[in-house]
Motif scaffolding. Structure first.
Motif, short mmCIF file in Angstrom:
data_model
loop_
_atom_site.label_atom_id
_atom_site.label_comp_id
_atom_site.label_asym_id
_atom_site.label_seq_id
_atom_site.Cartn_x
_atom_site.Cartn_y
_atom_site.Cartn_z
N ALA A 84 -15.78 -1.24 5.68
CA ALA A 84 -14.55 -0.43 5.64
C ALA A 84 -13.44 -1.09 6.45
O ALA A 84 -12.27 -1.07 6.04
CB ALA A 84 -14.83 0.97 6.18
N ALA A 85 -13.78 -1.70 7.57
CA ALA A 85 -12.78 -2.40 8.38
C ALA A 85 -12.20 -3.58 7.61
O ALA A 85 -10.98 -3.83 7.65
CB ALA A 85 -13.40 -2.86 9.70
N GLU A 86 -13.06 -4.32 6.92
CA GLU A 86 -12.57 -5.45 6.14
C GLU A 86 -11.65 -4.98 5.02
O GLU A 86 -10.61 -5.60 4.74
CB GLU A 86 -13.74 -6.24 5.57
N GLN A 87 -12.02 -3.88 4.38
CA GLN A 87 -11.17 -3.33 3.33
C GLN A 87 -9.81 -2.92 3.88
O GLN A 87 -8.77 -3.16 3.25
CB GLN A 87 -11.85 -2.12 2.69
N GLU A 88 -9.79 -2.32 5.06
CA GLU A 88 -8.53 -1.89 5.66
C GLU A 88 -7.67 -3.09 6.03
O GLU A 88 -6.45 -3.08 5.84
CB GLU A 88 -8.79 -1.03 6.90
N ALA A 89 -8.29 -4.14 6.54
CA ALA A 89 -7.53 -5.35 6.87
C ALA A 89 -6.91 -5.94 5.61
O ALA A 89 -5.74 -6.38 5.63
CB ALA A 89 -8.45 -6.37 7.55
N GLU A 90 -7.65 -5.95 4.53
CA GLU A 90 -7.13 -6.47 3.27
C GLU A 90 -5.99 -5.59 2.76
O GLU A 90 -4.97 -6.08 2.25
CB GLU A 90 -8.24 -6.55 2.23
N ARG A 91 -6.13 -4.27 2.92
CA ARG A 91 -5.08 -3.34 2.48
C ARG A 91 -3.79 -3.58 3.26
O ARG A 91 -2.68 -3.63 2.70
CB ARG A 91 -5.55 -1.90 2.66
N GLN A 148 -2.91 -1.88 -5.66
CA GLN A 148 -4.12 -1.25 -6.18
C GLN A 148 -5.13 -2.31 -6.62
O GLN A 148 -6.34 -2.19 -6.34
CB GLN A 148 -3.78 -0.35 -7.37
N VAL A 149 -4.65 -3.31 -7.30
CA VAL A 149 -5.54 -4.35 -7.81
C VAL A 149 -6.20 -5.10 -6.66
O VAL A 149 -7.41 -5.35 -6.67
CB VAL A 149 -4.76 -5.33 -8.72
N ARG A 150 -5.43 -5.48 -5.67
CA ARG A 150 -6.00 -6.21 -4.54
C ARG A 150 -7.04 -5.37 -3.79
O ARG A 150 -8.09 -5.89 -3.38
CB ARG A 150 -4.89 -6.64 -3.57
N GLU A 151 -6.77 -4.10 -3.62
CA GLU A 151 -7.73 -3.24 -2.94
C GLU A 151 -9.03 -3.14 -3.73
O GLU A 151 -10.13 -3.21 -3.18
CB GLU A 151 -7.14 -1.85 -2.73
N ARG A 152 -8.90 -3.01 -5.04
CA ARG A 152 -10.09 -2.91 -5.88
C ARG A 152 -10.85 -4.23 -5.91
O ARG A 152 -12.10 -4.23 -5.90
CB ARG A 152 -9.69 -2.49 -7.30
N ILE A 153 -10.14 -5.36 -5.90
CA ILE A 153 -10.81 -6.66 -5.86
C ILE A 153 -11.66 -6.77 -4.60
O ILE A 153 -12.81 -7.24 -4.64
CB ILE A 153 -9.77 -7.81 -5.93
N THR A 154 -11.12 -6.34 -3.47
CA THR A 154 -11.89 -6.37 -2.22
C THR A 154 -13.14 -5.51 -2.34
O THR A 154 -14.24 -5.90 -1.92
CB THR A 154 -11.03 -5.89 -1.05
N GLU A 155 -12.99 -4.31 -2.89
CA GLU A 155 -14.14 -3.41 -3.05
C GLU A 155 -15.20 -4.04 -3.95
O GLU A 155 -16.41 -3.98 -3.64
CB GLU A 155 -13.68 -2.07 -3.63
#
Length: 645
Positions: A84-91, A148-155
């Protein structure tokens, strides 16, 4: 470097709060710096760049924490928090890249005002390019979609990694079907109450079983299990991942994802990737045919009517070729590579080569098998490293170097800290794994040595991604040299590995180079075409495309019913750029040509390499760093000579 190392939690129950608190604190520091920069940018352009660089350093700490502990921490709760932390950093990074007001700060900077500082000028050019590649110039609705796309790519990337990491498959066999396995392996795998031995797809099981087990069905069953990891769960994940990467690339002005990705690499252009793949495939064609003829001749002694060697038999029969044609028995070889001796030998060898010392430190770690060392040059601590080298449940399944913190000098800097994550035996090691350990440690050294500069952006392994592997591939050479190996490779009686055996090992290792190169080009072709195919009207089935590319490039045939791509983890982080391993190897062979094989520790060349290639990190273009060391641009010749011999 005066900064103190990061203090990790001292008890298991403290880890969740520590991950929450550290990630929140670093995100807050980053946000405060960027908010201030947006609202009240300093008049001095250098101060603007410095503030931005510090902000990205804090954000990088969150991404690094997330990536590392999401892959290595024993507790599921901590792994989930880290993800979750990595996702937030990417966001947050995505939001910054799409922030026009923030971009305007850098667009307004006077180039002439930073021209006197080459590093600052380089940073400004890269920051502006980052904004361009992010799509900051698109309209509001498009920028929202990009986010949105970048967040989904990270997920998707994280989910793909998690599925592959957690999908450990097993076969269960009676002990008599494990004839040929080393005694220490058999001792570590007793039969259960049902009289069966469980063999997993983790490397300490799958590698030796596919190499040594005499029962063909055992080899086949384990190979199928290994190739089926991740299937079918990752198929849909990868389809969506490739589609979103293509959408992102085309939205910001590129023809496809490989073109977008290659734009910031040494290779420069997406279409240059298949051209490079075909160049290597052509160079490897004759060596591959020579290897296959030798392999098939041995195989036909057991299977007279065979026209090809199936993939599940390759490791076993390649080992028989090495034993019978080159008189190299991997079971004998591994008696010289006790894990504890190898680990210490690695530290001794690299310390001598680069004038470093490693001092073991008793500090808190995330698992009791992890060891920590301070890295010193003279009396100065220049970094800290952690070695997490054995398999366990929930841990990353391959071998890689992870960042804990990037290193930057100065009062507001931090010490470089890196982690080696591997999955080796706790007892005797195959020599191939020794080579892997040297390789991955090369990344760790690059991270620490390049963590002494002034800018986070250029710290550590911050070069172009298709150069990243070259220093590590070159360090493998020290794991093949008899004089080096004899300093730590000893059998149970303390007798060093014979020089004649090492010479035979090198000759045996030369066998199979053609097969290896063509296999790598098959992987590189998958990596490229799985992404490039998205530019067409009809998206091919991944399994069918894999089979087609395997037939075109690989030396070994497809095993019907398997889906190797489903666990090909490099489709995540490396995306369309798996070619980089071979691109880097071309450079690595050229770099090594500067060393004298009769004196691999000669200080003049070793220290010049350290200071001109490793220490700068990303402060210069990789081609320029290599040319500075070699005294000329890098060339293909050394690689071609090595491949053909």
């Amino acid at each position: 470097m005066t900064s103190a190392p990061l203090a990790l939690p001292t008890t298991p129950d403290a880890w969740p709060d520590w991950v929450r608190e550290r990630s929140a604190a670093e995100l807050a520091r980053a946000a405060a710096l960027v908010d201030d920069l947006r609202a009240n940018p300093p008049a001095d352009p250098l101060a603007v760049l410095r503030q931005w660089d510090r902000a990205t350093g804090h954000l990088g700490n969150v991404a690094a924490l997330g990536s590392l502990f999401g892959n290595v921490h024993p507790a599921t709760e901590v792994r989930d928090l880290a993800d979750a932390a990595e996702q937030e950093a990417e966001r947050v990074a995505t939001g910054w890249g799409l922030d026009r007001a923030l971009y305007d700060v850098f667009a307004a900077l006077d180039d002439d005002a930073v021209a006197a500082d080459p590093a600052a000028a380089r940073l400004l050019a890269k920051v502006r390019d980052d904004f361009r590649r992010s799509g900051v110039d698109r309209d509001e609705a498009t920028r929202a979609r990009i986010a949105q796309v970048r967040e989904r790519i990270t997920e998707l990337d994280q989910e793909f990694s998690r599925v592959v990491r957690d999908d450990v498959r097993t076969i269960r066999v009676t002990p008599d079907r494990l004839d040929g396995m080393p005694d220490d392996w058999l001792a570590a795998h007793p039969a259960d109450d049902d009289g069966l031995v469980t063999v997993t797809t983790d490397y300490p099981d799958s590698v030796p079983v596919r190499m040594f087990a005499r029962d063909q069905e055992v080899r086949r069953d384990l190979t199928v299990a290994f190739l089926e990891r991740g299937w079918p769960a990752t198929g849909a994940l990868l389809d969506e991942l490739f589609a979103l990467r293509h959408e992102l690339a085309t939205t910001v002005g590129y023809a496809d994802w490989p073109s977008y990705d290659a734009d910031v690499k040494m290779i420069g252009e997406g279409p240059a990737i298949p051209a490079f793949i075909d160049k290597i495939a052509a160079a490897a064609d004759e060596p591959m045919r020579r290897d296959l003829a030798q392999l098939l001749a041995r195989y036909r002694r057991d299977f007279p009517d065979a026209n090809e060697v199936p993939g599940y038999d390759y490791n076993h029969y390649a080992e028989l070729v090495r034993v019978e044609d080159y008189e190299v028995d991997a079971q004998q070889v591994r008696t010289y590579f006790d894990f504890g001796k190898v680990r210490q030998g690695l530290l001794d060898v690299t310390g001598r080569l680069f004038d470093l010392r490693y001092e073991a430190v008793d500090v808190a770690v995330w698992h009791d098998e992890v060891t920590a060392y301070d890295v010193l040059r003279g009396a100065e601590r220049i970094g800290r490293i952690y070695l997490d080298l054995h398999p366990r449940e929930g841990k990353y399944k391959h071998a890689a170097q992870f960042t804990l913190t990037d290193g930057v000098a100065g009062t507001e800097g931090q010490l470089p800290e890196g982690v080696l994550v591997c999955n080796f035996s706790r007892g005797l090691m195959e020599h191939d794994h020794v080579v892997t350990l040297f390789h991955e440690f090369g990344h760790l050294l690059h991270h620490v040595l390049a963590g002494q500069g002034d800018w986070y952006r250029f710290a550590g392994v911050a070069t172009e991604w298709d150069f990243v592997e070259a220093p590590s591939q070159m360090l493998e050479e020290w794991a093949w040299h008899a004089d080096v190996l004899r300093t730590f490779a000893t059998d149970a009686s303390g007798t060093p590995i014979p020089a004649e055996l090492v010479a035979a090992m090198r000759a045996a290792d030369d066998y199979g180079k053609g097969i290896y190169a063509r296999t790598q080009m098959f992987y590189a072709a998958m990596s490229y075409w799985f992404h490039a195919d998205r530019a067409g009207d009809v998206v091919p089935d991944l399994t069918a495309r894999m089979i087609e590319l395997q037939e075109r490039y690989a030396a070994l045939p497809y095993l019907p019913g398997t889906h190797m791509f489903a666990s090909f983890g490099h489709l995540g982080g490396y995306s369309s750029a798996y070619y980089t391993y071979m691109w880097s190897l071309v450079i690595a062979k050229d770099l090594f040509s500067a060393f004298d094989e009769t004196d691999l520790f000669a200080p003049e060349v070793a220290h010049r390499y350290r200071d001109r290639v490793l220490v700068p990190g990303g402060a210069g273009d990789a081609a320029d760093l290599v040319a500075d060391f070699l005294g000329r641009p890098f060339a293909f010749d050394a690689y071609a000579t090595w491949l053909a011999r």
